[in-house]
Write a protein that holds these residues in place. Structure first.
Motif, PDB file in Angstrom:
ATOM      1  N   ALA A 102      26.126  47.607  45.531  1.00 42.40           N
ATOM      2  CA  ALA A 102      25.213  46.509  45.199  1.00 42.40           C
ATOM      3  C   ALA A 102      25.505  45.965  43.798  1.00 42.40           C
ATOM      4  N   THR A 103      25.722  46.900  42.852  1.00 45.33           N
ATOM      5  CA  THR A 103      26.029  46.478  41.476  1.00 45.33           C
ATOM      6  C   THR A 103      27.354  45.723  41.413  1.00 45.33           C
ATOM      7  N   LEU A 104      28.373  46.251  42.076  1.00 42.50           N
ATOM      8  CA  LEU A 104      29.688  45.605  42.079  1.00 42.50           C
ATOM      9  C   LEU A 104      29.634  44.242  42.762  1.00 42.50           C
ATOM     10  N   LYS A 105      28.867  44.166  43.827  1.00 41.76           N
ATOM     11  CA  LYS A 105      28.777  42.896  44.548  1.00 41.76           C
ATOM     12  C   LYS A 105      28.136  41.820  43.681  1.00 41.76           C
ATOM     13  N   ALA A 106      27.067  42.179  42.982  1.00 41.07           N
ATOM     14  CA  ALA A 106      26.395  41.211  42.105  1.00 41.07           C
ATOM     15  C   ALA A 106      27.343  40.729  41.006  1.00 41.07           C
ATOM     16  N   THR A 107      28.035  41.708  40.402  1.00 41.01           N
ATOM     17  CA  THR A 107      29.000  41.348  39.350  1.00 41.01           C
ATOM     18  C   THR A 107      30.137  40.517  39.910  1.00 41.01           C
ATOM     19  N   PHE A 108      30.590  40.870  41.116  1.00 43.17           N
ATOM     20  CA  PHE A 108      31.680  40.140  41.767  1.00 43.17           C
ATOM     21  C   PHE A 108      31.286  38.695  42.045  1.00 43.17           C
ATOM     22  N   GLU A 109      30.077  38.504  42.575  1.00 44.50           N
ATOM     23  CA  GLU A 109      29.630  37.144  42.897  1.00 44.50           C
ATOM     24  C   GLU A 109      29.547  36.276  41.644  1.00 44.50           C
ATOM     25  N   THR A 110      29.022  36.872  40.566  1.00 43.38           N
ATOM     26  CA  THR A 110      28.931  36.124  39.304  1.00 43.38           C
ATOM     27  C   THR A 110      30.319  35.804  38.745  1.00 43.38           C
ATOM     28  N   SER A 111      31.195  36.814  38.764  1.00 44.35           N
ATOM     29  CA  SER A 111      32.554  36.630  38.237  1.00 44.35           C
ATOM     30  C   SER A 111      33.341  35.645  39.082  1.00 44.35           C
ATOM     31  N   LYS A 112      33.092  35.646  40.381  1.00 49.00           N
ATOM     32  CA  LYS A 112      33.805  34.724  41.269  1.00 49.00           C
ATOM     33  C   LYS A 112      33.451  33.281  40.947  1.00 49.00           C
ATOM     34  N   VAL A 113      32.159  33.027  40.692  1.00 52.76           N
ATOM     35  CA  VAL A 113      31.733  31.676  40.310  1.00 52.76           C
ATOM     36  C   VAL A 113      32.373  31.267  38.991  1.00 52.76           C
ATOM     37  N   GLN A 114      32.385  32.206  38.034  1.00 50.58           N
ATOM     38  CA  GLN A 114      33.007  31.923  36.737  1.00 50.58           C
ATOM     39  C   GLN A 114      34.499  31.631  36.895  1.00 50.58           C
ATOM     40  N   ALA A 115      35.145  32.403  37.766  1.00 51.23           N
ATOM     41  CA  ALA A 115      36.580  32.215  37.980  1.00 51.23           C
ATOM     42  C   ALA A 115      36.868  30.850  38.600  1.00 51.23           C
ATOM     43  N   GLU A 116      36.040  30.433  39.541  1.00 49.90           N
ATOM     44  CA  GLU A 116      36.223  29.124  40.166  1.00 49.90           C
ATOM     45  C   GLU A 116      36.023  28.004  39.149  1.00 49.90           C
ATOM     46  N   THR A 117      35.039  28.209  38.268  1.00 47.87           N
ATOM     47  CA  THR A 117      34.810  27.217  37.207  1.00 47.87           C
ATOM     48  C   THR A 117      35.997  27.142  36.253  1.00 47.87           C
ATOM     49  N   LEU A 118      36.544  28.318  35.919  1.00 44.63           N
ATOM     50  CA  LEU A 118      37.720  28.354  35.039  1.00 44.63           C
ATOM     51  C   LEU A 118      38.906  27.638  35.672  1.00 44.63           C
ATOM     52  N   LYS A 119      39.111  27.890  36.965  1.00 47.27           N
ATOM     53  CA  LYS A 119      40.235  27.243  37.655  1.00 47.27           C
ATOM     54  C   LYS A 119      40.044  25.726  37.687  1.00 47.27           C
ATOM     55  N   LYS A 120      38.814  25.299  37.904  1.00 50.02           N
ATOM     56  CA  LYS A 120      38.528  23.862  37.923  1.00 50.02           C
ATOM     57  C   LYS A 120      38.781  23.241  36.554  1.00 50.02           C
ATOM     58  N   ASN A 121      38.287  23.911  35.505  1.00 49.78           N
ATOM     59  CA  ASN A 121      38.495  23.402  34.145  1.00 49.78           C
ATOM     60  C   ASN A 121      39.967  23.439  33.750  1.00 49.78           C
ATOM     61  N   LEU A 122      40.667  24.439  34.248  1.00 49.68           N
ATOM     62  CA  LEU A 122      42.096  24.550  33.953  1.00 49.68           C
ATOM     63  C   LEU A 122      42.858  23.389  34.578  1.00 49.68           C
ATOM     64  N   ARG A 123      42.487  23.058  35.818  1.00 50.79           N
ATOM     65  CA  ARG A 123      43.122  21.893  36.463  1.00 50.79           C
ATOM     66  C   ARG A 123      42.781  20.613  35.704  1.00 50.79           C
ATOM     67  N   GLY A 124      41.542  20.547  35.186  1.00 50.55           N
ATOM     68  CA  GLY A 124      41.153  19.371  34.399  1.00 50.55           C
ATOM     69  C   GLY A 124      41.977  19.236  33.137  1.00 50.55           C
ATOM     70  N   LEU A 125      42.232  20.371  32.473  1.00 49.46           N
ATOM     71  CA  LEU A 125      43.052  20.348  31.263  1.00 49.46           C
ATOM     72  C   LEU A 125      44.488  19.943  31.591  1.00 49.46           C
ATOM     73  N   GLN A 126      45.001  20.442  32.707  1.00 52.76           N
ATOM     74  CA  GLN A 126      46.350  20.064  33.138  1.00 52.76           C
ATOM     75  C   GLN A 126      46.432  18.561  33.414  1.00 52.76           C
ATOM     76  N   ASP A 127      45.398  18.034  34.065  1.00 55.04           N
ATOM     77  CA  ASP A 127      45.362  16.589  34.337  1.00 55.04           C
ATOM     78  C   ASP A 127      45.310  15.798  33.035  1.00 55.04           C
ATOM     79  N   GLU A 128      44.539  16.309  32.071  1.00 53.48           N
ATOM     80  CA  GLU A 128      44.426  15.627  30.786  1.00 53.48           C
ATOM     81  C   GLU A 128      45.773  15.602  30.053  1.00 53.48           C
ATOM     82  N   ILE A 129      46.476  16.708  30.130  1.00 53.59           N
ATOM     83  CA  ILE A 129      47.800  16.770  29.503  1.00 53.59           C
ATOM     84  C   ILE A 129      48.754  15.800  30.183  1.00 53.59           C
ATOM     85  N   GLU A 130      48.681  15.725  31.504  1.00 57.76           N
ATOM     86  CA  GLU A 130      49.554  14.819  32.245  1.00 57.76           C
ATOM     87  C   GLU A 130      49.244  13.361  31.888  1.00 57.76           C
ATOM     88  N   LYS A 131      47.955  13.051  31.752  1.00 55.95           N
ATOM     89  CA  LYS A 131      47.573  11.692  31.354  1.00 55.95           C
ATOM     90  C   LYS A 131      48.090  11.386  29.953  1.00 55.95           C
TER      91      LYS A 131
END
Length: 217
Positions: A102-131
């Motif tokens: 239960a503890t690992l699952k809660a931490t996993f769900e939170t970390s997964k959301v953070q990871a998806e946000t990081l990947k999205k922001n990373l793609r945004g930074l890549q797009d900004e560099i390309e622009k």
């Protein structure tokens, strides 16, 4: 606002501020692109660590779930054999595994959301560099054209300056003087030819004079 958005805004602000003072903005853009690429590399490394942690959490979570299922089978087996004490011990371990899961699952769900946000922001930074890179190429062409136009206009302006006009007038006067001198010399030659024609008329004909001497004999 995410870390990558703030980073991108900071870079753009520094670029815009320094561009006003740059002698060659293209060189500055090149430097800023190098800085952005370096920050992107660091961001990728940090993102990779976060994503690695997410995978590790998922793996541990699945192990805890498997342990819980194994202990459940042991509980059933112990009860089937009439060993309640062993069944209680297996149940205690299953409860621990369930809590861990239960503890690992809660931490996993939170970390997964953070990871998806990081990947999205990373793609945004890549797009900004390309622009920024595309803008750099466009700006380079415009800057080169502006420099060439500036040079041509400076040349044309220099040709039309008063000093150049005076120099051309001086050259024209010198040429006119040379032409007048040549014409004057030509006129003098014509005068010399005119006088020489009359001198020829007064010249002694030696053949005629010699013939007179022959006749006198």
């Amino acid at each position: 606002m995410g870390i990558f958005t703030r980073m991108s805004n900071m870079v753009k602000a520094k670029v815009n501020t320094t561009l006003d003072e740059a002698e060659n903005p293209i060189e500055l853009l090149d430097q800023k692109l190098r800085d952005m690429d370096e920050q992107l590399s660091k961001a990728k490394l940090n993102s990779a660590q976060v994503l690695g942690n997410v995978h590790a959490l998922e793996k541990n979570m699945n192990l805890a779930q498997k342990e819980s299922a194994d202990f459940e089978e042991k509980i059933k087996l112990a009860l089937a054999k009439g060993n309640e004490e062993l069944a209680k011990r297996a149940l205690s371990k299953k409860v621990d595994s369930d809590k861990k899961y239960a503890t690992l699952k809660a931490t996993f769900e939170t970390s997964k959301v953070q990871a998806e946000t990081l990947k999205k922001n990373l793609r945004g930074l890549q797009d900004e560099i390309e622009k920024t890179r595309n803008y750099r190429d466009e700006a380079s062409a415009r800057y080169s054209n502006a420099e060439a136009s500036k040079t041509v206009n400076e040349i044309l302006a220099d040709v039309k300056t008063k000093s150049n006009t005076i120099q051309i007038d001086n050259i024209e006067r010198n040429i006119a003087k040379k032409e007048a001198l040549a014409q004057g010399l030509g006129d003098l030659r014509e005068v010399d030819d005119f006088d020489s024609e009359f001198e020829k008329l007064d010249a002694v004909d030696l053949d005629l004079e010699l013939e007179k001497y022959r006749s006198a004999k």
